[in-house]
Scaffold this motif. Structure first.
Motif, mmCIF file in Angstrom:
data_model
loop_
_atom_site.group_PDB
_atom_site.id
_atom_site.type_symbol
_atom_site.label_atom_id
_atom_site.label_comp_id
_atom_site.label_asym_id
_atom_site.label_seq_id
_atom_site.Cartn_x
_atom_site.Cartn_y
_atom_site.Cartn_z
ATOM 1 N N TYR A 106 -2.318 70.122 70.511
ATOM 2 C CA TYR A 106 -2.035 69.006 71.415
ATOM 3 C C TYR A 106 -0.536 68.855 71.646
ATOM 4 O O TYR A 106 -0.075 68.690 72.781
ATOM 5 C CB TYR A 106 -2.587 67.702 70.835
ATOM 6 C CG TYR A 106 -4.086 67.592 70.802
ATOM 7 C CD1 TYR A 106 -4.905 68.400 71.579
ATOM 8 C CD2 TYR A 106 -4.705 66.653 69.972
ATOM 9 C CE1 TYR A 106 -6.279 68.289 71.533
ATOM 10 C CE2 TYR A 106 -6.092 66.531 69.931
ATOM 11 C CZ TYR A 106 -6.863 67.347 70.709
ATOM 12 O OH TYR A 106 -8.227 67.229 70.659
ATOM 13 N N THR A 157 0.995 71.768 73.707
ATOM 14 C CA THR A 157 0.527 71.692 75.096
ATOM 15 C C THR A 157 1.247 70.591 75.868
ATOM 16 O O THR A 157 1.764 70.826 76.965
ATOM 17 C CB THR A 157 -0.992 71.434 75.130
ATOM 18 O OG1 THR A 157 -1.672 72.515 74.491
ATOM 19 C CG2 THR A 157 -1.486 71.314 76.566
ATOM 20 N N LEU A 158 1.304 69.403 75.304
ATOM 21 C CA LEU A 158 1.951 68.282 75.987
ATOM 22 C C LEU A 158 3.446 68.517 76.138
ATOM 23 O O LEU A 158 4.039 68.130 77.156
ATOM 24 C CB LEU A 158 1.683 66.986 75.224
ATOM 25 C CG LEU A 158 0.233 66.498 75.270
ATOM 26 C CD1 LEU A 158 0.027 65.317 74.332
ATOM 27 C CD2 LEU A 158 -0.152 66.107 76.707
ATOM 28 N N THR A 202 -0.097 61.435 70.731
ATOM 29 C CA THR A 202 -0.681 62.585 70.043
ATOM 30 C C THR A 202 -1.381 62.192 68.742
ATOM 31 O O THR A 202 -2.493 62.676 68.467
ATOM 32 C CB THR A 202 0.387 63.656 69.767
ATOM 33 O OG1 THR A 202 0.961 64.095 71.004
ATOM 34 C CG2 THR A 202 -0.218 64.856 69.048
ATOM 35 N N LEU A 254 -4.729 60.730 69.721
ATOM 36 C CA LEU A 254 -5.617 61.784 70.219
ATOM 37 C C LEU A 254 -6.160 62.608 69.060
ATOM 38 O O LEU A 254 -7.338 62.996 69.047
ATOM 39 C CB LEU A 254 -4.860 62.686 71.203
ATOM 40 C CG LEU A 254 -4.408 62.055 72.513
ATOM 41 C CD1 LEU A 254 -3.547 63.036 73.310
ATOM 42 C CD2 LEU A 254 -5.606 61.614 73.350
ATOM 43 N N THR A 255 -5.293 62.847 68.090
ATOM 44 C CA THR A 255 -5.702 63.624 66.924
ATOM 45 C C THR A 255 -6.750 62.878 66.114
ATOM 46 O O THR A 255 -7.781 63.448 65.720
ATOM 47 C CB THR A 255 -4.477 63.922 66.041
ATOM 48 O OG1 THR A 255 -3.521 64.677 66.800
ATOM 49 C CG2 THR A 255 -4.890 64.715 64.809
ATOM 50 N N SER A 283 -10.050 62.950 67.728
ATOM 51 C CA SER A 283 -10.689 64.254 67.558
ATOM 52 C C SER A 283 -11.315 64.368 66.178
ATOM 53 O O SER A 283 -12.440 64.874 66.030
ATOM 54 C CB SER A 283 -9.651 65.372 67.755
ATOM 55 O OG SER A 283 -9.125 65.350 69.063
#
Length: 205
Positions: free
Chosen positions: A145, A148-149, A174, A177-178, A181
């Motif tokens: 992540y 990519t960002l 991030t 988001l982690t 996930s």
């Protein structure tokens, strides 16, 4: 080396890549030692085998544990050196060309995809949760992540000014988001394997 399209040196990303590289390498090293132990002592158990559900042995001895004809942990021993070196180089002042960032991103994307596949195999096929494997999952997901960002916000991947601004904002999210996930994986594993009950049993709760 030429500089990627205007962006400041990502020190935060660099520090994380070093941390992730160290943690990922330690997990790969531990799994490699366990694999050697199982090869030298057929029929024995790995030190990370705590129950039928929480164990490393089934993963290491399965076909999924040697997808490319050799033990998967060897991939980790080699692969986790890349984030560590890239992170250290950034902190030392290095600036990488666009092609380098794209190649590094491709490697991270492969690692992320491979981990997602391994998670699915572990939960749905092997019905196990390998402790050291899960350490690898924990650092691979946020690393992908973050890289990519960063490439989106830095313009390495051309997505326009609005896209770069969005990626820059999401970079701060991030960790969330982690965690989301992790929650998705945990919920799937719970529905399939009831790991909460197993962990409670192991700890005598």
């Amino acid at each position: 080396m030429t500089t990627a399209p205007s962006h400041r040196r990502p020190r935060g990303l660099a520090v994380w890549l070093i941390i992730a590289g160290v943690i990922g390498w330690i997990a790969a090293f531990a799994l490699t030692l366990e694999k050697f132990h199982l090869l030298e002592n057929p029929g024995s158990s790995a030190s990370c085998d705590f129950s039928l559900l929480v164990q490393c042995g089934a993963n290491l001895t399965s076909s999924q544990g040697a997808v490319f004809g050799f033990p998967n942990p060897l991939l980790g021993l080699a692969g986790w050196m890349a984030p560590f070196v890239v992170g250290a180089a950034i902190l030392a002042g290095a600036r990488f060309a666009r092609w380098f960032w794209l190649a590094f991103w491709a490697g991270m994307a492969f690692a992320f995809g491979f981990v997602i596949w391994l998670i699915s195999q572990s939960i749905f096929v092997l019905s196990t949760l390998c402790p050291w494997c899960m350490v690898t999952w924990l650092v691979t997901i946020p690393s992908f992540y973050a890289v990519t960002l960063h490439l989106f916000r830095a313009g390495v991947v051309p997505i326009g000014a609005r896209g770069r601004a969005t990626a820059s904002t999401l970079m701060g999210w991030t960790p969330l988001l982690t965690i989301l996930s992790y929650i998705v994986v945990a919920v799937i594993a719970q529905a399939r394997l009831n790991w909460i009950a197993e962990v409670a049993r192991l700890f005598g709760l």
